[in-house]
Motif scaffolding. Structure first.
Motif, PDB file in Angstrom:
ATOM      1  N   MET A   1       0.825  -1.212   0.000  1.00 47.93           N
ATOM      2  CA  MET A   1       0.000   0.000   0.000  1.00 47.93           C
ATOM      3  C   MET A   1       0.865   1.270   0.000  1.00 47.93           C
TER       4      MET A   1
ATOM      5  N   ILE B   1      -8.053   5.783  -0.112  1.00 48.49           N
ATOM      6  CA  ILE B   1      -7.046   5.053   0.666  1.00 48.49           C
ATOM      7  C   ILE B   1      -7.666   3.812   1.296  1.00 48.49           C
ATOM      8  N   GLN B   2      -8.838   3.967   1.885  1.00 49.10           N
ATOM      9  CA  GLN B   2      -9.528   2.826   2.495  1.00 49.10           C
ATOM     10  C   GLN B   2      -9.842   1.752   1.461  1.00 49.10           C
TER      11      GLN B   2
ATOM     12  N   GLN C   1      -6.678  -0.043   0.473  1.00 50.76           N
ATOM     13  CA  GLN C   1      -6.254  -0.907   1.576  1.00 50.76           C
ATOM     14  C   GLN C   1      -7.072  -2.196   1.622  1.00 50.76           C
ATOM     15  N   LYS C   2      -8.358  -2.094   1.340  1.00 51.23           N
ATOM     16  CA  LYS C   2      -9.249  -3.262   1.401  1.00 51.23           C
ATOM     17  C   LYS C   2      -8.930  -4.302   0.327  1.00 51.23           C
TER      18      LYS C   2
ATOM     19  N   ASP D   1      -6.260  -5.770  -0.493  1.00 53.86           N
ATOM     20  CA  ASP D   1      -5.388  -6.845  -0.035  1.00 53.86           C
ATOM     21  C   ASP D   1      -6.205  -7.983   0.570  1.00 53.86           C
TER      22      ASP D   1
ATOM     23  N   TYR E   1       0.098  -5.403  -4.701  1.00 58.58           N
ATOM     24  CA  TYR E   1       0.145  -3.949  -4.898  1.00 58.58           C
ATOM     25  C   TYR E   1       1.100  -3.537  -6.011  1.00 58.58           C
TER      26      TYR E   1
END
Length: 209
Positions: free
Chosen positions: A1, A16-17, A20-21, A23, A45
């Motif tokens: 990330m 961003i959230q 991140q999710k 993954d 990523y």
């Protein structure tokens, strides 16, 4: 990330959230339906998300633009691009139903309102688009034959409407028949050695009735 934030520092909190999710979502789905190779899932990523976003370093899609992702597989490059450009509409297609099941699952979990996913062959898609994106699903001559006639007439971007294709290696022979093609080396944008031979290929396509 951290790689995503390094190259795209202006993301909103929501973006961003969502990144991140990815993954958890892809590791979870990959346990059920293998859409990413075992050796690549831990480099998600770099090899999938950042690679997909290479297109965004070449082209910033305008609000209201329409983008077709052909052979999206597990949702690349369409899903990362849809997160980055929430006001652009993305249509993700693949001929394999289980891959579209994963795409729809990820789209639903992220609550992406700008993505439609469907099991369909490119030749059967109705409508026209500003750009058609893909990650090396076939050679360029065949790809062009699949998507010709699906490009909008009006241009509203810095690049002319057409194909934005992620591909690696020596493309000289494959692209010999396309004098208007432009290659953008991702190695000049991203530092990881994975991008050493990776390119974004832009091929303008004419609108046809």
């Amino acid at each position: 990330m951290d790689e995503i934030l390094k190259y795209f520092p202006d993301l909103t909190e929501l973006q961003i959230q969502q990144f991140q999710k990815l993954d958890f979502l892809y590791h979870d789905w990959n346990e059920k339906i293998n859409v990413i190779s075992r050796k690549d899932i831990d480099a998600l990523y770099t090899k999938h998300i950042l690679h997909s976003l290479g297109i965004a370093k070449i082209m910033k899609f305008e609000p209201g633009a329409t983008v077709l992702d052909v052979g999206t597989g597990g949702g690349f490059p369409g899903i990362p691009l849809a997160i980055l450009f929430p006001e652009t509409r993305f249509y993700l297609i693949d001929v394999i139903a289980k891959k579209i099941k994963v795409v729809q699952g990820v789209v639903d979990a992220l609550e992406l309102k700008n993505v439609k996913a469907e099991q369909k062959r490119a030749e059967l898609v109705k409508g026209d688009f500003d750009f058609i994106v893909s990650r090396a699903v076939t050679n360029m001559p065949d790809f062009v034959s699949w998507v010709k006639g699906k490009i909008k007439k009006q241009h509203k971007h810095t690049l002319k409407n057409g194909i934005l294709y992620l591909k690696g290696g020596d493309l000289t022979e494959e692209l010999a028949a396309f004098p208007k093609v432009t290659l953008y080396d991702l190695s000049t944008i991203f530092e990881d050695e994975f991008f050493e031979t990776k390119k974004v290929v832009h091929l303008p396509l004419k609108f046809t009735v």
